[in-house]
Design an enzyme around this catalytic site. Structure first.
Site, PDB file in Angstrom:
ATOM      1  N   ALA C  77      -3.804  73.356  15.395  1.00 47.79           N
ATOM      2  CA  ALA C  77      -4.091  74.742  16.036  1.00 47.79           C
ATOM      3  C   ALA C  77      -3.032  74.894  17.257  1.00 47.79           C
ATOM      4  O   ALA C  77      -2.957  73.996  18.074  1.00 47.79           O
ATOM      5  CB  ALA C  77      -5.678  74.707  16.663  1.00 47.79           C
ATOM      6  N   CYS C  78      -2.600  75.980  17.265  1.00 44.98           N
ATOM      7  CA  CYS C  78      -1.538  76.532  18.311  1.00 44.98           C
ATOM      8  C   CYS C  78      -2.314  76.433  19.679  1.00 44.98           C
ATOM      9  O   CYS C  78      -3.587  76.877  19.807  1.00 44.98           O
ATOM     10  CB  CYS C  78      -1.355  77.974  18.076  1.00 44.98           C
ATOM     11  N   ILE C  79      -1.763  75.828  20.715  1.00 45.19           N
ATOM     12  CA  ILE C  79      -2.328  75.579  21.818  1.00 45.19           C
ATOM     13  C   ILE C  79      -2.644  76.796  22.711  1.00 45.19           C
ATOM     14  O   ILE C  79      -3.713  77.005  23.196  1.00 45.19           O
ATOM     15  CB  ILE C  79      -1.259  74.488  22.778  1.00 45.19           C
TER      16      ILE C  79
END
Lengths: 114, 97, 119
Positions: C77-79
């Protein structure tokens, strides 16, 4: 190649798309950005988002040059059918017809629509 | 280049936009609500027919089944997820939403 | 062939997550390597273990977790997108992780294909 196809503000796609473009540019990828459909509205001059409580970002497109993202293209039909010309936009973009953009797309290793 | 389209053409202009940028020979694959475009005898059937003159057109079978679509425009080929993967083996992908 | 997946929508609202999963399964079954599934936009909400759908519905987070365990697919998941949406390490299902967009750049480079699913 990143393809921006949504109007700004109504959804987050264009804003988060721009964030992705900036990060990928920092990794020195050879990027191009194409504006198609309502994506062209992202570049419209005179946007003032102060009344809607959302951060504006049209000026960030002006900074792309500083990240060496120089290949900005816009679909001529999308622009014309919205009653806009290149003079209405916050940055210099190359106006191309669909066939020219189609040929550019065909050359890409990766295309991400936002 | 494989172009996938996942929107019903009755709701969004994704199909009409996409076909302006498709080069001759590039395959189109309709998935999810996109498959409504290839039901025979609808408003988009003439457009599908024109595309078929220059490009192969596929639709994802499980999505057709899920939507009760059995009559496809002539020339449109139904593929399963394996067929989707096979198209990706052959082509880079351009996913239109 | 090495395939990366970019998933841009959350679970249930859109079919994107289901199609991405089915595609990944089919690719693996055909002998391809699905290297990673990168989650962006609302896609980051695919991997919260707080989701608790009715018994007769699929559990999308658990399904991604299984895929990771069985086939070594990284679910990332993109931070920045995660922070916006309240997704943190505490809520992640097993097999998923939070990472930066630089990782997506790597995924795009190291795979033969990057297939995007969204809405």
């Amino acid at each position: 190649m990143h393809v921006l196809r949504h109007a700004p503000h109504g959804t987050i796609y264009t804003y988060e798309g721009l964030e992705m473009i900036l990060i990928m540019a920092a990794y020195e990828q050879d990027l191009s950005v194409v504006f198609i459909g309502d994506g062209v509205y992202a570049l419209k001059k005179g946007q003032d988002t102060s009344g809607i409580g959302i951060k504006g970002f049209s000026k960030t497109f002006m900074a792309l040059d500083g990240y060496d993202v120089e290949k900005l293209y816009i679909d001529s039909v999308s622009l014309a059918e919205r009653g806009l010309t290149a003079d209405d936009l916050v940055v210099d973009v190359e106006v191309l017809d669909a066939e020219e953009i189609g040929r550019l797309m065909k050359e890409q290793d990766v295309i991400i629509h936002h | 280049m494989l172009h996938t389209i996942n929107k019903s053409p009755f709701e969004k202009n994704t199909f009409e936009t996409c076909i302006r940028f498709v080069l001759p020979g590039d395959p189109l694959l309709f998935i999810e609500d996109g498959v409504y475009a290839v039901q025979s005898g609808n408003r988009f059937s003439p457009a599908i027919k024109r595309v078929l003159e220059t490009n192969p057109v596929f639709a994802l079978g499980p999505d057709l089944d899920a939507r009760g679509i059995t009559a496809l425009s002539e020339g449109v080929e139904s593929v399963d997820y394996d067929g989707f993967v096979a198209l990706v083996e052959e082509h880079q992908v351009n996913s239109w939403f | 062939m090495k395939i990366g997946i970019l998933l841009k929508e959350g679970p249930y609202n859109h079919q994107a997550s289901d199609t991405a999963f089915k595609f990944a399964e089919a690719a693996i079954k055909k002998g391809h390597t699905v290297d990673a599934v990168f989650l962006y936009n609302d896609g980051v909400t695919n991997v919260t273990k707080l989701m608790d759908p009715p018994q007769d519905d699929r559990n999308i987070a658990a399904r991604w977790s299984e895929l990771s365990k069985k086939h070594g697919v990284e679910i990332l998941a993109c931070i920045a997108a995660s922070k916006r949406r309240g997704i943190s390490d505490d809520v992640l299902v097993e097999g998923s992780a939070i990472t930066g967009l630089g990782t997506l750049t790597d995924i795009a480079i190291r795979n033969d294909r990057l297939v995007t699913f969204g809405d």
